[in-house]
Write a protein that holds these residues in place. Structure first.
Motif, short mmCIF file in Angstrom:
data_model
loop_
_atom_site.label_atom_id
_atom_site.label_comp_id
_atom_site.label_asym_id
_atom_site.label_seq_id
_atom_site.Cartn_x
_atom_site.Cartn_y
_atom_site.Cartn_z
N LEU A 51 0.85 -1.18 0.00
CA LEU A 51 0.00 0.00 0.00
C LEU A 51 0.89 1.24 0.00
O LEU A 51 1.93 1.26 0.66
N CYS A 68 -11.78 -1.67 6.78
CA CYS A 68 -10.76 -2.71 6.90
C CYS A 68 -11.30 -3.93 7.68
O CYS A 68 -11.68 -3.80 8.83
N PRO A 69 -11.30 -5.11 7.06
CA PRO A 69 -11.84 -6.29 7.73
C PRO A 69 -10.92 -6.88 8.80
O PRO A 69 -11.35 -7.72 9.59
N THR A 70 -9.65 -6.48 8.81
CA THR A 70 -8.73 -7.08 9.78
C THR A 70 -8.38 -6.13 10.93
O THR A 70 -7.49 -6.43 11.72
N VAL A 72 -6.97 -3.22 10.83
CA VAL A 72 -5.79 -2.37 10.64
C VAL A 72 -6.26 -0.92 10.51
O VAL A 72 -7.37 -0.65 10.05
N PRO A 74 -5.37 1.78 8.31
CA PRO A 74 -4.50 1.93 7.13
C PRO A 74 -3.72 3.24 7.07
O PRO A 74 -2.60 3.26 6.57
N CYS A 83 -2.39 -6.98 7.35
CA CYS A 83 -3.05 -6.59 6.09
C CYS A 83 -3.11 -7.79 5.14
O CYS A 83 -2.12 -8.46 4.92
N ILE A 84 -4.29 -8.03 4.57
CA ILE A 84 -4.46 -9.13 3.62
C ILE A 84 -4.57 -8.62 2.18
O ILE A 84 -4.97 -9.35 1.29
N MET A 85 -4.24 -7.35 1.96
CA MET A 85 -4.26 -6.72 0.64
C MET A 85 -5.60 -6.88 -0.07
O MET A 85 -5.65 -7.18 -1.26
N CYS A 86 -6.66 -6.68 0.66
CA CYS A 86 -7.99 -6.76 0.05
C CYS A 86 -8.31 -5.47 -0.70
O CYS A 86 -9.21 -5.43 -1.52
N LEU A 87 -7.60 -4.39 -0.39
CA LEU A 87 -7.72 -3.08 -1.04
C LEU A 87 -9.05 -2.38 -0.77
O LEU A 87 -9.42 -1.44 -1.48
N LYS A 88 -9.77 -2.83 0.24
CA LYS A 88 -11.03 -2.15 0.57
C LYS A 88 -10.76 -0.73 1.06
O LYS A 88 -11.57 0.17 0.85
N CYS A 89 -9.62 -0.52 1.71
CA CYS A 89 -9.30 0.82 2.20
C CYS A 89 -9.02 1.77 1.03
O CYS A 89 -9.40 2.93 1.06
S1 SF4 Z 1 -5.78 -3.66 2.08
FE1 SF4 Z 1 -7.54 -4.54 3.23
S2 SF4 Z 1 -6.61 -5.53 5.02
FE2 SF4 Z 1 -5.05 -4.16 4.18
S3 SF4 Z 1 -5.26 -2.25 5.36
FE3 SF4 Z 1 -6.53 -2.05 3.48
S4 SF4 Z 1 -8.60 -2.72 4.06
FE4 SF4 Z 1 -7.16 -3.45 5.67
#
Ligand code: SF4
Ligand code: SF4
Length: 121
Positions: A51, A68-70, A72, A74, A83-89
């Motif tokens: 990121l 962020c589902p975990t 974190v 961001p 971070c699981i790199m879901c890119l929701k942030c």
């Molecule tokens: S990429 Fe996903 S897991 Fe990583 S900081 Fe963003 S929302 Fe959270």
């Protein structure tokens, strides 16, 4: 027979605790109990993807934190081991403060476009 009964109640209590935590805490099993996740997180520091955070664009709106589902934060701990790199942030940020990039050596990072927003002076 009594011992078998004791084991049963112990296991049932553990099951109820885990299920309760899984209902109340996002991704509880992955974050707290999964040994594979803990092992994989060791490699996050050398991950090819990362990121990017542009501090000057962040207005501290908290949208990324809520998505962020975990758990974190961001804009404070981007590239956290959780971070699981879901890119929701990245999707949630409307101020171009977060982006996704391929890791490059220091000094070879591209300039990230800064934006101005209505909320910043
Ligand atoms: S990429 Fe996903 S897991 Fe990583 S900081 Fe963003 S929302 Fe959270
Ligand atoms: S969504 Fe973007 S602007 Fe809002 S706190 Fe997160 S990084 Fe900053």
């Amino acid at each position: 027979m009594e011992t078998v009964g004791l084991f049963f109640w112990n296991k049932l209590a553990v099951l109820i605790l885990i299920l309760g935590a899984a209902i109340l805490i996002s991704r509880f099993f992955c974050r707290v109990l999964c040994p594979l996740g803990a092992f994989y997180s060791l490699f996050s520091r050398i991950s090819l993807v990362q990121l990017e955070f542009v501090e000057g664009n962040c207005v501290e709106c908290g949208a990324c934190v809520r998505r962020c589902p975990t758990g974190v934060v961001p804009n404070k701990e981007f590239n956290s081991r959780e971070c699981i790199m879901c890119l929701k942030c990245v999707d949630a940020c409307h101020f171009s403060a977060l982006d996704f990039s391929i890791r490059r050596p220091p000094g070879k990072r591209p300039k990230v476009k800064r934006v101005t927003s209505l909320y910043k002076s």
